[in-house]
Design a protein around this motif. Structure first.
Motif, PDB file in Angstrom:
ATOM      1  N   HIS A   6      26.848 -28.626  15.351  1.00 30.91           N
ATOM      2  CA  HIS A   6      25.934 -27.942  16.256  1.00 30.91           C
ATOM      3  C   HIS A   6      26.339 -28.256  17.686  1.00 30.91           C
ATOM      4  N   LYS A   7      26.060 -27.336  18.581  1.00 36.74           N
ATOM      5  CA  LYS A   7      26.232 -27.656  19.996  1.00 36.74           C
ATOM      6  C   LYS A   7      25.275 -28.784  20.331  1.00 36.74           C
ATOM      7  N   ARG A   8      25.697 -29.656  21.219  1.00 34.61           N
ATOM      8  CA  ARG A   8      24.899 -30.837  21.508  1.00 34.61           C
ATOM      9  C   ARG A   8      24.895 -31.146  22.992  1.00 34.61           C
ATOM     10  N   GLY A   9      23.911 -31.931  23.394  1.00 36.37           N
ATOM     11  CA  GLY A   9      23.806 -32.364  24.777  1.00 36.37           C
ATOM     12  C   GLY A   9      22.520 -33.135  24.962  1.00 36.37           C
ATOM     13  N   THR A  10      22.365 -33.777  26.107  1.00 35.01           N
ATOM     14  CA  THR A  10      21.127 -34.486  26.400  1.00 35.01           C
ATOM     15  C   THR A  10      20.014 -33.469  26.625  1.00 35.01           C
ATOM     16  N   ARG A  11      18.775 -33.946  26.629  1.00 29.83           N
ATOM     17  CA  ARG A  11      17.636 -33.060  26.909  1.00 29.83           C
ATOM     18  C   ARG A  11      17.833 -32.376  28.263  1.00 29.83           C
ATOM     19  N   ALA A  12      18.282 -33.137  29.258  1.00 36.73           N
ATOM     20  CA  ALA A  12      18.486 -32.568  30.588  1.00 36.73           C
ATOM     21  C   ALA A  12      19.551 -31.476  30.564  1.00 36.73           C
ATOM     22  N   GLN A  13      20.636 -31.696  29.806  1.00 41.24           N
ATOM     23  CA  GLN A  13      21.700 -30.694  29.741  1.00 41.24           C
ATOM     24  C   GLN A  13      21.230 -29.423  29.038  1.00 41.24           C
ATOM     25  N   ILE A  14      20.456 -29.578  27.963  1.00 44.96           N
ATOM     26  CA  ILE A  14      19.962 -28.404  27.251  1.00 44.96           C
ATOM     27  C   ILE A  14      18.922 -27.666  28.094  1.00 44.96           C
ATOM     28  N   ASN A  15      18.079 -28.420  28.811  1.00 44.76           N
ATOM     29  CA  ASN A  15      17.122 -27.775  29.729  1.00 44.76           C
ATOM     30  C   ASN A  15      17.858 -27.025  30.835  1.00 44.76           C
ATOM     31  N   ALA A  16      18.959 -27.595  31.316  1.00 45.76           N
ATOM     32  CA  ALA A  16      19.750 -26.927  32.357  1.00 45.76           C
ATOM     33  C   ALA A  16      20.376 -25.644  31.822  1.00 45.76           C
ATOM     34  N   VAL A  28      20.706 -23.496  16.713  1.00 41.81           N
ATOM     35  CA  VAL A  28      20.251 -24.883  16.643  1.00 41.81           C
ATOM     36  C   VAL A  28      21.127 -25.753  17.551  1.00 41.81           C
ATOM     37  N   TYR A  29      20.486 -26.651  18.307  1.00 43.99           N
ATOM     38  CA  TYR A  29      21.194 -27.582  19.196  1.00 43.99           C
ATOM     39  C   TYR A  29      20.733 -29.006  18.874  1.00 43.99           C
ATOM     40  N   PHE A  30      21.603 -29.969  19.148  1.00 47.34           N
ATOM     41  CA  PHE A  30      21.271 -31.374  18.899  1.00 47.34           C
ATOM     42  C   PHE A  30      21.044 -32.075  20.227  1.00 47.34           C
ATOM     43  N   ILE A  31      19.849 -32.654  20.406  1.00 52.11           N
ATOM     44  CA  ILE A  31      19.527 -33.404  21.629  1.00 52.11           C
ATOM     45  C   ILE A  31      20.000 -34.834  21.422  1.00 52.11           C
ATOM     46  N   THR A  32      21.099 -35.190  22.060  1.00 50.96           N
ATOM     47  CA  THR A  32      21.759 -36.466  21.768  1.00 50.96           C
ATOM     48  C   THR A  32      20.950 -37.684  22.202  1.00 50.96           C
ATOM     49  N   ASP A  33      20.204 -37.594  23.307  1.00 51.50           N
ATOM     50  CA  ASP A  33      19.476 -38.772  23.781  1.00 51.50           C
ATOM     51  C   ASP A  33      18.121 -38.939  23.089  1.00 51.50           C
ATOM     52  N   GLU A  34      17.759 -38.007  22.188  1.00 51.73           N
ATOM     53  CA  GLU A  34      16.514 -38.134  21.440  1.00 51.73           C
ATOM     54  C   GLU A  34      16.751 -38.104  19.928  1.00 51.73           C
ATOM     55  N   ALA A  35      18.011 -37.861  19.512  1.00 46.33           N
ATOM     56  CA  ALA A  35      18.366 -37.774  18.089  1.00 46.33           C
ATOM     57  C   ALA A  35      17.455 -36.803  17.351  1.00 46.33           C
ATOM     58  N   ARG A  36      17.307 -35.590  17.937  1.00 51.23           N
ATOM     59  CA  ARG A  36      16.492 -34.569  17.302  1.00 51.23           C
ATOM     60  C   ARG A  36      17.125 -33.202  17.506  1.00 51.23           C
ATOM     61  N   LEU A  37      16.741 -32.257  16.650  1.00 49.99           N
ATOM     62  CA  LEU A  37      17.224 -30.880  16.771  1.00 49.99           C
ATOM     63  C   LEU A  37      16.244 -30.047  17.584  1.00 49.99           C
ATOM     64  N   THR A  38      16.779 -29.028  18.241  1.00 48.87           N
ATOM     65  CA  THR A  38      15.945 -28.055  18.931  1.00 48.87           C
ATOM     66  C   THR A  38      16.515 -26.672  18.644  1.00 48.87           C
TER      67      THR A  38
END
Length: 203
Positions: A6-16, A28-38
């Motif tokens: 899955h594409k991944r990044g921190t919450r800030a990167q995905i929000n950006a 589906v994306y992986f939030i690396t700094d929270e270890a959860r999917l979004t």
């Protein structure tokens, strides 16, 4: 065992990426700094999934006022300590429960939220002005209130007050800050420590 990327990044990167309308609905994306999917819900929005054990947790975050805060002007001022950082492109319910005191029975109070640029809001705060009447103050714009409260039942006495707002942030996140003002210049209103709390949750 086969792997799935899955594409991944921190919450800030995905929000950006959402702020730049670079997401895809259903992806589906992986939030690396929270270890959860979004999951992308639109080009500019996503919805994070709860992790195991989070489903039954309280969705509300509460902040309690730790010291009295007074304002004797008719200009909105911050209720120090009752603020939170809102994420971009997110909707919040914000709720206030508490008490305040007025220096005189003819001095009312108004509450409003200061918001990040581009955010929308609708809300209402109210308190008793007599044994039989409530006085509401509306908010439909950042840092502004509509309506007048004429006073309180008794001066220098705790008066219950409550408020509820819905806040929709835009591409820019930032601070949501509770503010208040007196209805009468040079007559103080005081938000009471220990008896006042601000809560917020994402919807």
């Amino acid at each position: 065992m086969p792997s799935l990327a899955h594409k991944r990044g921190t919450r800030a990167q995905i929000n950006a990426a959402a702020a730049a309308s670079q997401l895809r609905a259903g992806e589906v994306y992986f939030i690396t700094d929270e270890a959860r999917l979004t999951v992308g819900t639109a080009a500019n929005a996503h919805q994070a999934a709860a992790k195991q054990g989070e489903g039954s947790s309280d969705p509300w975050t509460w902040l309690k006022l730790s010291a009295d805060v007074a304002n004797s002007t008719i200009t909105l001022a911050s209720v120090t300590g009752l603020s939170f950082t809102a994420a971009p492109n997110t909707t919040y319910i914000v709720e206030l429960v508490g008490a305040f005191q007025s220096a005189a029975t003819t001095t009312g109070i108004a509450l409003a939220l200061a918001l990040p640029a581009g955010a929308g809001v609708a809300g209402l705060a109210q308190h008793a002005i007599s044994l039989t009447a409530l006085a509401p103050v509306e908010q439909i714009a950042a840092g502004a209130s509509i309506g007048v409260t004429s006073g309180v039942r008794a001066a220098a006495t705790n008066t219950p007050i409550s408020g509820r707002w819905i806040v929709q942030t835009g591409a820019t996140g930032g601070t949501v800050q509770l503010q208040f003002r007196s209805e009468i210049a040079a007559s103080a209103v005081t938000m009471r420590a220990g008896l006042t709390a601000l809560g917020f949750r994402v919807i």
